[in-house]
Write a protein that holds these residues in place. Sequence first.
Motif, short mmCIF file in Angstrom:
data_model
loop_
_atom_site.label_atom_id
_atom_site.label_comp_id
_atom_site.label_asym_id
_atom_site.label_seq_id
_atom_site.Cartn_x
_atom_site.Cartn_y
_atom_site.Cartn_z
N LEU A 46 -6.15 -9.41 -6.73
CA LEU A 46 -5.97 -8.36 -5.74
C LEU A 46 -6.94 -8.61 -4.61
O LEU A 46 -8.16 -8.59 -4.80
N LEU A 77 -1.55 -9.23 -3.49
CA LEU A 77 -1.56 -9.31 -4.95
C LEU A 77 -0.82 -10.57 -5.33
O LEU A 77 0.35 -10.74 -4.99
N PHE A 98 0.26 -4.64 -2.20
CA PHE A 98 0.07 -3.38 -2.89
C PHE A 98 -0.59 -2.41 -1.92
O PHE A 98 -1.56 -2.75 -1.25
N LEU A 108 4.56 -1.12 -4.10
CA LEU A 108 4.40 -2.54 -4.39
C LEU A 108 5.59 -3.30 -3.84
O LEU A 108 6.71 -2.80 -3.85
N SER A 134 8.95 -1.34 -5.32
CA SER A 134 8.95 0.01 -5.87
C SER A 134 9.83 0.94 -5.04
O SER A 134 9.95 2.11 -5.36
#
Length: 189
Positions: A44, A55, A96, A103, A132
């Motif tokens: 990260l 990420l 992220f 994400l 996401s």
Amino acid sequence: MVICQVVILSSVMHLTSQKGCRLAIGAYPAFSYDARGGGGDGLLGPMNQDGLRSLRFDPKNLIIPALSWRTTQILGLPMPPGLNISITTQKLEGSFAPDSGELSLQFEAQFCFTVGSWLTAPDLTVNTCLSSGKVESQRHHVQGQALDADGNAVLVGVSIVPLSGAAWLDQFLGLPDEALAVLRCQLQN
């Protein structure tokens, strides 16, 4: 006198895949897939000016359980014994957003179908963005889920799977056609 200070702005985020995942290809019904036991560590990066952190997972250390009669069901029945689909990740990286939990990860992998020891099909290439957010395509309309307070997320993506090079497999799967991936996972650092 010169004083140097080194600040490490990156950390490790661990991804653990969970049960309740789904995969689909072409017009075939979606496979219900228990991906428990999979995962790996991602690096990260520091926050950028847009509030995002990079990420990146090392594909060599990322485990994705094979689809088999132990992990996969089609229409509520276990996948036929002897049929196995192994997944070799080539890339899993993206961004992220810590404030929203959103994400977006670019996923590239090879899917290898085998039937016992007597048939190995050419690898199928999957290249998609696992997000996401919401995914809408000709066949699929799926909503992902941002990282929640417990670290749970649902990443969704659609890819066009190109011809494999084996006429029998291309005809059987109707390639080129869409493939859907729904990954339930937990991310923690």
